[in-house]
Design a protein around this motif. Structure first.
Motif, PDB file in Angstrom:
ATOM      1  N   SER A  37       0.835  -1.215   0.000  1.00 48.73           N
ATOM      2  CA  SER A  37       0.000   0.000   0.000  1.00 48.73           C
ATOM      3  C   SER A  37       0.863   1.254   0.000  1.00 48.73           C
ATOM      4  O   SER A  37       0.571   2.218  -0.720  1.00 48.73           O
ATOM      5  N   ILE A  40       2.369   1.715  -3.480  1.00 45.48           N
ATOM      6  CA  ILE A  40       1.361   2.217  -4.417  1.00 45.48           C
ATOM      7  C   ILE A  40       1.076   3.692  -4.143  1.00 45.48           C
ATOM      8  O   ILE A  40       0.973   4.498  -5.076  1.00 45.48           O
ATOM      9  N   LEU A 163       3.822   1.822 -10.828  1.00 47.18           N
ATOM     10  CA  LEU A 163       2.513   1.600 -10.189  1.00 47.18           C
ATOM     11  C   LEU A 163       1.886   0.312 -10.698  1.00 47.18           C
ATOM     12  O   LEU A 163       1.377  -0.486  -9.902  1.00 47.18           O
ATOM     13  N   SER A 167       1.188  -2.892  -8.402  1.00 49.33           N
ATOM     14  CA  SER A 167      -0.210  -3.332  -8.256  1.00 49.33           C
ATOM     15  C   SER A 167      -0.355  -4.824  -8.520  1.00 49.33           C
ATOM     16  O   SER A 167      -1.215  -5.481  -7.940  1.00 49.33           O
TER      17      SER A 167
END
Length: 168
Positions: A37, A40, A163, A167
């Motif tokens: 998290s 990201i 990203l 992810s």
């Protein structure tokens, strides 16, 4: 009775091992989730900042283009007084998650420094005629502006790729 006790003790030991391993698994899962998290969030911050840097650069350029045909020869743009670009880049510098992002950030900083150095000539050039202003803009400033823009776009694309990778 001894066998019954040994079987019960075996179940207690197995239950304890399962309980401890479950607690460790949950802890590691939460730690991994928080790490991903944060990665990201750092990628998103880098993408947003890249876009803000592009907006600031475009604002400088559009202000110059707007005054390019001004017959009065005045310009109100002072990019050295505007610290938004440096502030945005400094704030996000720690959020880059890949070495390639850091390299592009260094390239952006170098290109921006060059852009500002050339931009500092604008007030003296603006007092000349239209042809001199146009010549200065298209032969000196515009190539540096396009290089800066290219580095910013590359930084944005690299952050978007990071990203996407994080992810997954």
């Amino acid at each position: 009775m001894a066998i019954k006790r040994k079987i019960s003790l075996g179940f207690v030991v197995i239950g304890t091992i399962l309980l401890v391993s479950s607690a460790i698994s949950i802890y590691e899962f939460i730690r991994m989730r928080n790490t991903v998290s944060n990665l990201i969030n750092d990628n998103i911050a880098a993408i947003n900042t890249s876009r803000l840097l592009l907006e600031v650069t475009d604002e400088y350029n559009f202000n110059l283009l707007e005054g390019l045909g001004d017959e009065g020869g005045s310009i109100s743009l002072k990019p050295t007084d505007d610290t938004r670009f440096i502030d945005y880049l400094s704030k996000v510098r720690d959020n880059f998650t890949t070495g390639q992002e850091r390299e592009y950030a260094d390239s952006v900083m170098y290109a921006y420094s060059t852009y500002i150095i050339i931009m500092n000539d604008a007030p003296s050039v603006w007092h000349g005629d239209y042809s001199g202003r146009r010549n200065w803009y298209f032969h000196k400033l515009h190539p540096v502006y396009m290089k800066l823009r290219g580095y910013l776009q590359s930084l944005t694309l690299t952050s978007q790729q990071a990203l996407a990778d994080n992810s997954k």
